[in-house]
Design a protein around this motif. Structure first.
Motif, short mmCIF file in Angstrom:
data_model
loop_
_atom_site.label_atom_id
_atom_site.label_comp_id
_atom_site.label_asym_id
_atom_site.label_seq_id
_atom_site.Cartn_x
_atom_site.Cartn_y
_atom_site.Cartn_z
N LYS A 2 0.84 -1.19 0.00
CA LYS A 2 0.00 0.00 0.00
C LYS A 2 0.88 1.24 0.00
N LEU A 88 -8.14 9.83 9.79
CA LEU A 88 -7.60 9.34 8.53
C LEU A 88 -6.44 10.22 8.11
N PHE A 101 -5.36 7.68 0.90
CA PHE A 101 -5.75 7.64 2.30
C PHE A 101 -5.15 6.45 3.03
N GLY A 102 -4.92 6.62 4.34
CA GLY A 102 -4.72 5.49 5.21
C GLY A 102 -6.05 4.89 5.57
N ALA A 103 -6.02 3.73 6.24
CA ALA A 103 -7.25 3.02 6.55
C ALA A 103 -7.98 3.59 7.76
#
Lengths: 111, 114
Positions: A2, A88, A101-103
């Motif tokens: 990711k 986020l 984006f991060g999760a």
């Protein structure tokens, strides 16, 4: 792999504690770094953004960027129950501004 | 405060139905976006538009389609809903040339396909 990795949490802290949230990224082309806050059943809202390495403060919130390590952080001082939300991290390139984006990390501040 | 609206907020629908998720913004922003958000997962960009009559697919493949006939309106359509389309759909808008082109999000539509 990711592009953006965010510490998953969840975090549960007592009121008044310092909350530390972190993200790492792999793409050196990212130039803008943002933190969004998302309350349950709501859309994300921009909390802070930074462009350069270093610290940026806004009230109880501090955003930190270390471009050499590809690492960003958000600190919440004197946390309040109203800070309970999902946070986020997001980042964008300078050439198209599309966000990655991060999760998200869910934070609960206990009264 | 951002003025971006999404309807419906919640939708439960059967497999095979056609649905349209509405998104409107009153800020005059030229750029608009659709994201898909699943629990514990990143927001994934599925469509974006840089202006009227301009639409592009995002990073995440989606069977949905979008249109941008008016600046303020960016609807998303699923011709035949399937259970795999169950998700939260978030619409956002931004202004070209603004500070890092801040994206403002709507409240989202939670879709459940049975």
């Amino acid at each position: 792999q990711k592009e953006v990795e965010q510490d998953p949490g969840p975090l549960s802290v007592p009121e008044g504690a310092i909350v530390s949230l972190n993200c790492t990224y792999s793409n050196s082309a990212f130039q803008y770094f943002m933190w969004y806050r998302q309350y349950s059943r709501k859309g994300p809202e921009l909390l802070m953004y930074t462009y350069s390495s270093g610290n940026k403060e806004d009230g109880r919130f501090t955003a930190q960027v270390d471009k050499s390590s590809k690492y960003i952080s958000l600190f919440i001082r004197d946390s309040q129950p109203s800070d309970s939300a999902t946070y986020l991290c997001a980042m964008s390139h300078f050439y198209d501004y599309k966000l990655s984006f991060g999760a998200g990390t869910t934070v609960t501040v206990r009264a | 405060e951002a003025d971006i609206y999404q309807t419906p907020r919640y939708l439960v629908i059967g497999t095979g139905k056609k649905i349209t998720l509405e998104c409107s913004q009153t800020m005059g922003h030229d750029k608009m976006y659709w994201y898909q958000q699943d629990p514990g997962m990143e927001l994934h960009l599925i469509h974006y538009s840089y202006g009227v009559n301009s639409t592009e697919k995002g990073d995440l493949s989606s069977e949905s389609t979008v249109s941008r006939i008016r600046t303020e309106h960016f609807p998303l359509t699923l011709e035949s809903a399937r259970p795999s389309h169950t998700s939260q759909y978030l619409c956002a808008s931004s202004e070209s040339g603004g500070p890092q082109e801040t994206q403002y999000f709507g409240p989202g539509t939670r879709l459940l396909v049975l």
